[in-house]
Design an enzyme around this catalytic site. Structure first.
Site, mmCIF file in Angstrom:
data_model
loop_
_atom_site.group_PDB
_atom_site.id
_atom_site.type_symbol
_atom_site.label_atom_id
_atom_site.label_comp_id
_atom_site.label_asym_id
_atom_site.label_seq_id
_atom_site.Cartn_x
_atom_site.Cartn_y
_atom_site.Cartn_z
ATOM 1 N N THR A 111 1.173 -1.606 -0.173
ATOM 2 C CA THR A 111 0.185 -0.065 -0.121
ATOM 3 C C THR A 111 0.659 1.551 -0.047
ATOM 4 O O THR A 111 2.058 1.575 0.712
ATOM 5 C CB THR A 111 -1.148 -0.195 1.338
ATOM 6 O OG1 THR A 111 -1.953 0.971 1.455
ATOM 7 C CG2 THR A 111 0.146 -0.426 2.499
ATOM 8 N N ASP A 112 0.393 2.191 -0.539
ATOM 9 C CA ASP A 112 0.687 3.457 -0.357
ATOM 10 C C ASP A 112 1.471 3.959 0.718
ATOM 11 O O ASP A 112 1.681 4.543 1.480
ATOM 12 C CB ASP A 112 0.603 5.155 -1.208
ATOM 13 C CG ASP A 112 -1.051 5.617 -1.020
ATOM 14 O OD1 ASP A 112 -1.453 3.908 -0.105
ATOM 15 O OD2 ASP A 112 -1.432 5.718 -1.622
ATOM 16 N N GLU A 113 0.444 3.558 1.706
ATOM 17 C CA GLU A 113 -0.066 4.135 3.427
ATOM 18 C C GLU A 113 1.571 4.143 3.878
ATOM 19 O O GLU A 113 1.553 4.135 5.188
ATOM 20 C CB GLU A 113 -0.668 3.685 3.881
ATOM 21 C CG GLU A 113 -2.533 3.903 3.829
ATOM 22 C CD GLU A 113 -3.403 3.382 4.187
ATOM 23 O OE1 GLU A 113 -3.678 3.037 5.300
ATOM 24 O OE2 GLU A 113 -4.098 3.065 3.022
ATOM 25 N N TYR A 152 -1.654 -0.797 10.830
ATOM 26 C CA TYR A 152 -2.161 -1.603 9.513
ATOM 27 C C TYR A 152 -0.787 -1.204 8.860
ATOM 28 O O TYR A 152 -0.252 -1.675 8.489
ATOM 29 C CB TYR A 152 -3.136 -0.170 8.902
ATOM 30 C CG TYR A 152 -3.488 -1.066 7.566
ATOM 31 C CD1 TYR A 152 -3.022 -2.458 7.094
ATOM 32 C CD2 TYR A 152 -3.650 -0.201 6.347
ATOM 33 C CE1 TYR A 152 -3.303 -2.258 5.712
ATOM 34 C CE2 TYR A 152 -3.379 -0.486 5.196
ATOM 35 C CZ TYR A 152 -3.002 -1.436 4.550
ATOM 36 O OH TYR A 152 -3.696 -1.805 3.180
ATOM 37 N N LYS A 190 2.584 -2.862 7.482
ATOM 38 C CA LYS A 190 2.346 -3.409 5.798
ATOM 39 C C LYS A 190 4.016 -3.068 5.759
ATOM 40 O O LYS A 190 4.526 -3.664 4.939
ATOM 41 C CB LYS A 190 1.649 -2.805 5.132
ATOM 42 C CG LYS A 190 0.371 -3.262 4.863
ATOM 43 C CD LYS A 190 -0.331 -3.981 4.329
ATOM 44 C CE LYS A 190 0.042 -4.453 2.911
ATOM 45 N NZ LYS A 190 -0.061 -5.982 2.046
HETATM 46 P P1 NAD Z 1 -9.499 -7.557 1.759
HETATM 47 O O1 NAD Z 1 -9.645 -7.217 3.369
HETATM 48 O O2 NAD Z 1 -10.783 -7.362 1.055
HETATM 49 O O3 NAD Z 1 -8.999 -9.230 2.092
HETATM 50 C C1 NAD Z 1 -8.330 -9.505 2.796
HETATM 51 C C2 NAD Z 1 -8.080 -10.944 2.494
HETATM 52 O O4 NAD Z 1 -7.210 -11.653 2.852
HETATM 53 C C3 NAD Z 1 -9.587 -12.331 2.360
HETATM 54 O O5 NAD Z 1 -10.269 -12.632 1.758
HETATM 55 C C4 NAD Z 1 -9.132 -11.898 3.943
HETATM 56 O O6 NAD Z 1 -9.888 -13.179 3.979
HETATM 57 C C5 NAD Z 1 -8.038 -12.870 3.557
HETATM 58 N N1 NAD Z 1 -6.338 -13.272 4.877
HETATM 59 C C6 NAD Z 1 -6.758 -11.681 5.721
HETATM 60 N N2 NAD Z 1 -5.773 -13.323 6.868
HETATM 61 C C7 NAD Z 1 -5.832 -14.113 5.614
HETATM 62 C C8 NAD Z 1 -4.752 -15.027 6.473
HETATM 63 N N3 NAD Z 1 -3.871 -14.804 7.974
HETATM 64 N N4 NAD Z 1 -4.428 -16.374 6.076
HETATM 65 C C9 NAD Z 1 -5.295 -16.182 4.562
HETATM 66 N N5 NAD Z 1 -5.950 -15.119 4.344
HETATM 67 C C10 NAD Z 1 -5.852 -13.989 4.983
HETATM 68 O O7 NAD Z 1 -8.620 -6.416 1.647
HETATM 69 P P2 NAD Z 1 -8.582 -5.887 -0.111
HETATM 70 O O8 NAD Z 1 -8.399 -4.795 0.191
HETATM 71 O O9 NAD Z 1 -8.581 -6.009 -1.265
HETATM 72 O O10 NAD Z 1 -6.361 -5.287 0.031
HETATM 73 C C11 NAD Z 1 -5.268 -7.162 -0.251
HETATM 74 C C12 NAD Z 1 -4.478 -6.569 -0.461
HETATM 75 O O11 NAD Z 1 -3.554 -5.362 -0.879
HETATM 76 C C13 NAD Z 1 -3.867 -6.470 1.551
HETATM 77 O O12 NAD Z 1 -2.139 -6.542 0.802
HETATM 78 C C14 NAD Z 1 -4.139 -5.135 0.745
HETATM 79 O O13 NAD Z 1 -2.646 -4.015 2.161
HETATM 80 C C15 NAD Z 1 -3.190 -4.589 -0.035
HETATM 81 N N6 NAD Z 1 -3.508 -3.401 -0.243
HETATM 82 C C16 NAD Z 1 -5.076 -2.994 -0.515
HETATM 83 C C17 NAD Z 1 -5.953 -1.424 -1.231
HETATM 84 C C18 NAD Z 1 -7.285 -1.052 -0.461
HETATM 85 O O14 NAD Z 1 -7.760 0.491 -1.129
HETATM 86 N N7 NAD Z 1 -8.007 -1.989 -0.991
HETATM 87 C C19 NAD Z 1 -5.068 -0.641 -1.152
HETATM 88 C C20 NAD Z 1 -3.412 -0.985 -1.216
HETATM 89 C C21 NAD Z 1 -2.932 -1.973 -1.131
HETATM 90 P P1 TYD Z 2 -10.963 3.763 4.121
HETATM 91 O O1 TYD Z 2 -11.814 3.334 3.018
HETATM 92 O O2 TYD Z 2 -10.547 3.305 5.805
HETATM 93 O O3 TYD Z 2 -9.379 3.986 3.745
HETATM 94 P P2 TYD Z 2 -7.288 4.045 4.462
HETATM 95 O O4 TYD Z 2 -8.024 4.391 5.713
HETATM 96 O O5 TYD Z 2 -7.344 2.909 4.363
HETATM 97 O O6 TYD Z 2 -8.143 5.569 3.449
HETATM 98 O O7 TYD Z 2 -10.969 5.577 4.431
HETATM 99 C C1 TYD Z 2 -10.678 6.355 3.691
HETATM 100 C C2 TYD Z 2 -11.025 7.683 4.264
HETATM 101 O O8 TYD Z 2 -12.709 8.329 4.816
HETATM 102 C C3 TYD Z 2 -10.435 8.262 4.842
HETATM 103 O O9 TYD Z 2 -9.144 9.269 5.269
HETATM 104 C C4 TYD Z 2 -10.438 7.710 6.393
HETATM 105 C C5 TYD Z 2 -12.026 8.849 5.963
HETATM 106 N N1 TYD Z 2 -13.385 7.609 6.304
HETATM 107 C C6 TYD Z 2 -14.333 8.595 7.086
HETATM 108 O O10 TYD Z 2 -14.839 10.188 6.519
HETATM 109 N N2 TYD Z 2 -15.921 7.777 6.789
HETATM 110 C C7 TYD Z 2 -15.920 6.438 7.479
HETATM 111 O O11 TYD Z 2 -16.871 6.033 7.682
HETATM 112 C C8 TYD Z 2 -14.726 5.403 6.549
HETATM 113 C C9 TYD Z 2 -14.620 4.182 7.330
HETATM 114 C C10 TYD Z 2 -13.826 6.664 6.416
#
Ligand code: NAD
Ligand code: TYD
Length: 351
Positions: free
Chosen positions: A132-134, A157, A161
Site C-alpha cells: 500500500t501507499d500508506e 496497519y 505492511k
Molecule cells: P480485503 O480485506 O478485502 O481481503 C483480504 C483477504 O485476505 C480476505 O479474503 C481474507 O480472508 C484474507 N486473509 C486475511 N487474513 C488471512 C490469513 N491469515 N490467511 C489467509 N488469508 C487471509 O483486502 P483488500 O482490500 O482486497 O487488500 C488486498 C491487499 O492489497 C492487501 O495486502 C492490502 O494491504 C493491499 N492494498 C489494499 C488497498 C485497498 O485500497 N483496499 C490499497 C493498496 C494495497
Molecule cells: P478507508 O476507506 O478506511 O481507507 P484508508 O483509511 O485506508 O485510506 O478511508 C478512506 C478515507 O475516508 C479516510 O480518510 C478515512 C475516511 N473515512 C470516513 O470519513 N468515514 C468512514 O466511515 C470511513 C470508513 C472512512
C-alpha cells in the site's frame, strides 16, 4: 500447465479481481487461491470462475507455518502473488495484534516456504508482494509519493505492511529470492467490504442512514478502480524487474467530503431521489486517531516502463460501483450479517 501461481487473499476485494483476471486470461496457468476466509473473504466474489479447470481453492491461514509449507509441497509453484492481509486501518487501531500476525508473520511464513522450495534454482520464480501507499506516511498539501520516498508508517496497519515490505526486500537482498513489490493507492469498485469509505457510504445512503465523515472531511486519498489495480498487477507480475518496486495510483485525488458529495449526487440519480436529498445524510463524526492527511502517488515509473494507465474517469468508475452495489443487494445483506452489526456499533458509537 505452463506455470503454477499461488494467489493469497483471492477471496477478498482486490484478490478476487486478480484471481478472476488470471484464471480467465491465462488458461495455461494453474491458479491456486489460498485464503483463510476471514470476515473480509467471501468465495461468492468468485463464483463465476470457481469451476475453471485451471483453478483451485485452498482454505488456509498463512499464520500457520505448517499449512504454508504443506501448500508449497502440494503444488509445484512458480510464482506467488501475495495479497492476503488484514486491511482496514480502523480495525488496526482497535485491535493491532491480528495485523502483526497476518501481515508480518504470514508474509514471513510465505517467504520462508518460497525460499525453501526455490533456493536450488530461482530461474522462472517470482514472489510478488502487494502493498500500500500508506507505508510512506502522510503528505502535506503538495508532493507525491515516489518509489524513493522514505517509509514513515503511522497506523498499526501501515506499520505492519511496511514491515512486510522490508522483509520481502531483505529476503531478496540477503538470500537472492526473486521478489518484486508494488505499493498502491486506495482502491474502489465491486466486492469491497462495506467497512471502507465508498461501499459504507453507498450502503448508508441507500438505507437513509447517516454517512459518517471523519473530522472535517478534508483528508485526501488518490482513488483507483480495482480492475486497474488488477491490470497493473498482471503487468508487473509478467514484466516487472526483479528487486524493483512500482507505485500504482489513480492520479485522482479527492477530499473525502467532495467524494461523498459526488457519490450523493450519483445516488440521488440512481435512486430517483430529488437532487440534494442524500447530502442531508452527511454527518461529521469524531476523527480517526492519527488520521493521515493526504496520500498521492506518482506512478510514472509504471506508466513509462510498461505503458499502464488507469481507465475509467472517477465519476464513471463510481457509477459502475454504485450500479454493482445496487444490483447485488443479496451480496451486501450476506456480508453485513454475522458480526458486522457489532463492528459497526462499536466503531461508530463513540463518534
Ligand atoms: P480485503 O480485506 O478485502 O481481503 C483480504 C483477504 O485476505 C480476505 O479474503 C481474507 O480472508 C484474507 N486473509 C486475511 N487474513 C488471512 C490469513 N491469515 N490467511 C489467509 N488469508 C487471509 O483486502 P483488500 O482490500 O482486497 O487488500 C488486498 C491487499 O492489497 C492487501 O495486502 C492490502 O494491504 C493491499 N492494498 C489494499 C488497498 C485497498 O485500497 N483496499 C490499497 C493498496 C494495497
Ligand atoms: P478507508 O476507506 O478506511 O481507507 P484508508 O483509511 O485506508 O485510506 O478511508 C478512506 C478515507 O475516508 C479516510 O480518510 C478515512 C475516511 N473515512 C470516513 O470519513 N468515514 C468512514 O466511515 C470511513 C470508513 C472512512
Amino acid at each position: 500447465m505452463k506455470k503454477s501461481i499461488l494467489i493469497t487473499g483471492g477471496a477478498g476485494f482486490i484478490g478476487s479481481h486478480v484471481v478472476r483476471r488470471f484464471v480467465s486470461r491465462y488458461p495455461d496457468y494453474l491458479i491456486v487461491n489460498a485464503d483463510k476466509l476471514t470476515y473480509a473473504g467471501n468465495l461468492e466474489n468468485i463464483t463465476d470462475i470457481e469451476s475453471g479447470k485451471n483453478y483451485r481453492f485452498e482454505k488456509i491461514d498463512i499464520v500457520n507455518k505448517q499449512s504454508v509449507l504443506d501448500l508449497f509441497s502440494k503444488y509445484s509453484l512458480d510464482g506467488v502473488i501475495h495479497l492476503a492481509a488484514e486491511s482496514h486501518v480502523d480495525r488496526s487501531i482497535t485491535g493491532p495484534d491480528e495485523f502483526v500476525f497476518t501481515n508480518i508473520v504470514g508474509t514471513l511464513n510465505l517467504l520462508n516456504a518460497a525460499l525453501n522450495r526455490w533456493k536450488e534454482n530461482f530461474e522462472g520464480k517470482l514472489f510478488y508482494h502487494i502493498s500500500t501507499d500508506e507505508v510512506y506516511g502522510s503528505l502535506g498539501s503538495d508532493g507525491l509519493f515516489t518509489e524513493d520516498t522514505a517509509y514513515d508508517p503511522r497506523s498499526p496497519y501501515s506499520a505492519s505492511k511496511a514491515s512486510s515490505d522490508h522483509l520481502v526486500r531483505a529476503y531478496h537482498h540477503t538470500f537472492g529470492l526473486p521478489a518484486v513489490i508494488s505499493n498502491c493507492s486506495n482502491n474502489y469498485g465491486p466486492n469491497q467490504f462495506p467497512e471502507k469509505l465508498i461501499p459504507l457510504a453507498i450502503n448508508n445512503i441507500k438505507n437513509n442512514k447517516p454517512v459518517p465523515v471523519y473530522g472535517k472531511g478534508e483528508n485526501i486519498r488518490d482513488w483507483l478502480y480495482v480492475e486497474d489495480h488488477a491490470s497493473a498487477i498482471d503487468l508487473i507480475f509478467h514484466k516487472g524487474k526483479i528487486g524493483d518496486t512500482y507505485n500504482i495510483g489513480g492520479n485522482n485525488e479527492w477530499k473525502n467530503i467532495d467524494l461523498i458529495k459526488l457519490l450523493c449526487s450519483i445516488m440521488d440519480k440512481k435512486l430517483g431521489r430529488p437532487a440534494g436529498s442524500s447530502e442531508k445524510l452527511i454527518t461529521y463524526v469524531k476523527d480517526r486517531p492519527g488520521h493521515d492527511l493526504r496520500y498521492a502517488i506518482d506512478s510514472s515509473k509504471l506508466q513509462n516502463s510498461m505503458g499502464w494507465s488507469p481507465i475509467p474517469e472517477f465519476s464513471t468508475g463510481l457509477e459502475k460501483t454504485v450500479d454493482w452495489y445496487l444490483a447485488n443487494t443479496k451480496w451486501l445483506e450476506r456480508v453485513l450479517s454475522g458480526d458486522y452489526g457489532k463492528y459497526y456499533d462499536l466503531m461508530y458509537a463513540g463518534r
